[in-house]
Design a protein around this motif. Structure first.
Motif, short mmCIF file in Angstrom:
data_model
loop_
_atom_site.label_atom_id
_atom_site.label_comp_id
_atom_site.label_asym_id
_atom_site.label_seq_id
_atom_site.Cartn_x
_atom_site.Cartn_y
_atom_site.Cartn_z
N GLN A 1 -10.72 7.45 -7.07
CA GLN A 1 -10.52 8.36 -5.96
C GLN A 1 -10.76 7.66 -4.63
N ASP A 2 -11.71 6.73 -4.63
CA ASP A 2 -11.99 5.97 -3.40
C ASP A 2 -10.77 5.19 -2.94
N LEU A 3 -10.02 4.58 -3.90
CA LEU A 3 -8.84 3.82 -3.54
C LEU A 3 -7.75 4.73 -2.98
N LEU A 4 -7.58 5.90 -3.60
CA LEU A 4 -6.61 6.87 -3.08
C LEU A 4 -6.98 7.30 -1.67
N ASP A 5 -8.24 7.63 -1.46
CA ASP A 5 -8.70 8.05 -0.13
C ASP A 5 -8.48 6.94 0.89
N SER A 6 -8.74 5.70 0.48
CA SER A 6 -8.57 4.55 1.37
C SER A 6 -7.10 4.36 1.74
N ASP A 7 -6.21 4.49 0.75
CA ASP A 7 -4.78 4.34 1.01
C ASP A 7 -4.25 5.43 1.93
N LYS A 8 -4.71 6.67 1.72
CA LYS A 8 -4.27 7.77 2.57
C LYS A 8 -4.73 7.55 4.01
N LYS A 9 -5.97 7.12 4.19
CA LYS A 9 -6.47 6.87 5.54
C LYS A 9 -5.70 5.72 6.20
N PHE A 10 -5.41 4.68 5.41
CA PHE A 10 -4.67 3.54 5.95
C PHE A 10 -3.31 3.99 6.46
N LEU A 11 -2.60 4.80 5.67
CA LEU A 11 -1.26 5.25 6.05
C LEU A 11 -1.31 6.19 7.26
N ALA A 12 -2.31 7.06 7.27
CA ALA A 12 -2.46 7.97 8.42
C ALA A 12 -2.71 7.17 9.70
N ILE B 1 0.84 -1.20 0.00
CA ILE B 1 0.00 0.00 0.00
C ILE B 1 0.87 1.25 0.00
N LEU B 2 2.00 1.18 0.70
CA LEU B 2 2.91 2.33 0.73
C LEU B 2 3.47 2.64 -0.65
N VAL C 1 -1.62 9.33 12.92
CA VAL C 1 -1.80 10.76 12.71
C VAL C 1 -3.12 11.00 11.98
N SER C 2 -3.53 12.25 11.93
CA SER C 2 -4.76 12.60 11.23
C SER C 2 -4.51 12.74 9.74
N LEU C 3 -5.57 12.69 8.97
CA LEU C 3 -5.46 12.92 7.52
C LEU C 3 -4.96 14.33 7.24
N GLU C 4 -5.36 15.27 8.09
CA GLU C 4 -4.91 16.66 7.93
C GLU C 4 -3.40 16.77 8.11
N GLN C 5 -2.87 16.02 9.07
CA GLN C 5 -1.42 16.04 9.31
C GLN C 5 -0.69 15.40 8.13
N LEU C 6 -1.22 14.28 7.63
CA LEU C 6 -0.61 13.62 6.48
C LEU C 6 -0.59 14.56 5.28
N ASP C 7 -1.70 15.23 5.02
CA ASP C 7 -1.75 16.18 3.89
C ASP C 7 -0.76 17.32 4.08
N ALA C 8 -0.60 17.75 5.32
CA ALA C 8 0.36 18.84 5.60
C ALA C 8 1.77 18.40 5.26
N TRP C 9 2.12 17.17 5.59
CA TRP C 9 3.45 16.65 5.25
C TRP C 9 3.63 16.51 3.74
N ILE C 10 2.59 16.03 3.09
CA ILE C 10 2.65 15.86 1.63
C ILE C 10 2.87 17.20 0.95
N ASN C 11 2.30 18.24 1.51
CA ASN C 11 2.37 19.58 0.91
C ASN C 11 3.61 20.38 1.29
N LEU C 12 4.51 19.78 2.08
CA LEU C 12 5.77 20.45 2.39
C LEU C 12 6.59 20.64 1.10
N PRO C 13 7.44 21.66 1.03
CA PRO C 13 8.29 21.83 -0.15
C PRO C 13 9.15 20.58 -0.37
N PRO C 14 9.24 20.08 -1.61
CA PRO C 14 9.99 18.85 -1.87
C PRO C 14 11.49 19.00 -1.64
N LYS C 15 12.08 17.96 -1.10
CA LYS C 15 13.52 17.91 -0.88
C LYS C 15 14.13 16.76 -1.67
#
Length: 373
Positions: free
Chosen positions: A318-329, A269-270, A334-348
């Protein structure tokens, strides 16, 4: 000034990889290098069968007094699954090793069960400490690096080497192959997944708890000790057969009911999330280009077919993407909001963080390999 360019033979381009080069015909360095390597690396013919038969005969002869003939790392994916199938055809006594990090695609879990039962193979399943593993994954998200699977990859190599040593096993059958994965985007600033120093440096900066139970392999272990000091010999049987993706899936399905999981490395899933969302959205990198280009140069896909498939959505829904994000969170607590915040950090880049100097030798190693071949 940047100008977009795509290879005229495969589908690699310079959108996410500015290290790529093209010749006067528009062919990229990736497919050109593979085509030069193939005569000495890939034998999908009678010559390959003779080489594989001779190798298996040698393995059986050397290991006749041992409990096992070889080790096989299994993920539930097509390559490692086909290694088990092939080993069964040759009546090899295999010890299978699987890393259950809690991130397996359920389809892959069932594939492993079916194959192990059908081949009557002894399976060892290793479960990393969940709290440490989750904290390592959180650290990678916080570091905003592209390779979220670096810990996962490191641990399976570590496990194979360790179990080979502990059980005095002489051979390991690897699923790495030319037919399906000869092309891998090098990119700019990549760091080898066997770099323990790099993994721990990222965790030291972003981790929340000490790592005491999880052991990693180092670059020197992987490329120096394994090559010159280890008694475990690594064989890549899939380079000695005509390894066709669609035919292999069909054979495995007929053999044990194996179910394909939809794409290369989607057995986790990762890695499905990494390849279908995180890398394309954050870095503009589409791993399918490498996968399809490998199939093009091995004659299993046309360039036009690859271009059509690249137009298809990365996630099936989209349902599969949402499901994978929730699974990883949930996995990381962590919350989905926190996961999204990490995803939206400037890329390194991976290389923005401390790493072993041996990483700088990889371009030299690739050139050295070409000289030898």
């Amino acid at each position: 000034m940047y100008k977009y360019q795509r290879c005229t033979r495969c589908v690699m381009d310079n959108k996410s990889d500015r290290t790529i080069t093209f010749d006067n015909k528009g062919y990229c360095n990736y497919c050109s290098d593979v085509i030069k390597r193939m005569p000495t690396s890939y034998f999908p013919n009678e010559e390959g069968k003779k080489l594989l038969d001779a190798t298996i005969k040698q393995i059986k002869s050397e290991c006749r007094e041992d409990k096992f003939d070889c080790l096989v790392g299994v993920s539930g994916g097509i390559d490692s699954s086909y290694i088990l199938y092939l080993g069964y055809q040759y009546n090899l006594r295999m010890l299978a090793v699987h890393i259950d990090d809690g991130l397996d695609n359920p389809v892959a879990v069932e594939n492993i069960k079916k194959l192990i039962n059908k081949t009557n193979t002894h399976l060892i399943t290793l479960k990393p400490d969940h709290e440490e593993y989750a904290d390592l994954l959180k650290a990678l998200f916080k570091a905003s690096v592209p390779n979220l699977a670096i810990v996962q990859d490191n641990l399976i190599v570590k496990a194979i080497d360790q179990y080979g040593k502990d059980n005095n096993i002489k051979y390991s059958l690897d699923g790495n192959n030319i037919a399906h994965e000869s092309i891998l985007e090098h990119g700019d600033g990549n760091v080898n997944f066997c770099d323990k120093k790099h993994i721990l440096a990222i965790h030291k900066k972003f981790g929340e708890m000490p790592i005491k139970k999880t052991e990693f392999i180092t670059l020197s272990d992987r490329y120096l000790k394994r090559s010159f000091l280890s008694s475990l010999k690594h064989i890549r049987p899939l380079n000695y057969i005509s390894y066709n993706l669609e035919e292999s899936i069909k054979k495995l399905n007929e053999f044990c009911g194996f179910e394909y999981y939809g794409g290369k490395h989607y057995e986790s899933i990762l890695t499905r999330f990494l390849q279908c969302y995180y890398l394309p959205e954050k870095y503009g990198a589409d791993k399918r280009k490498s996968h399809y280009s490998s199939l093009i140069v091995s004659g299993q896909m046309t360039r036009d077919e690859a271009l059509r498939k690249l137009e298809e959505p990365l996630y099936l829904s989209q349902d599969l993407l949402d499901s994978d994000k929730k699974f990883l969170a949930d996995y990381m607590g962590v919350s989905l909001e926190q996961l999204d915040a990490w995803i939206n950090l400037p890329p390194k880049k991976q290389s923005d963080y401390p790493h072993s100097l041996l990483n700088e030798m990889s371009p030299i190693a690739r050139k050295f390999r070409k000289i030898i071949e």
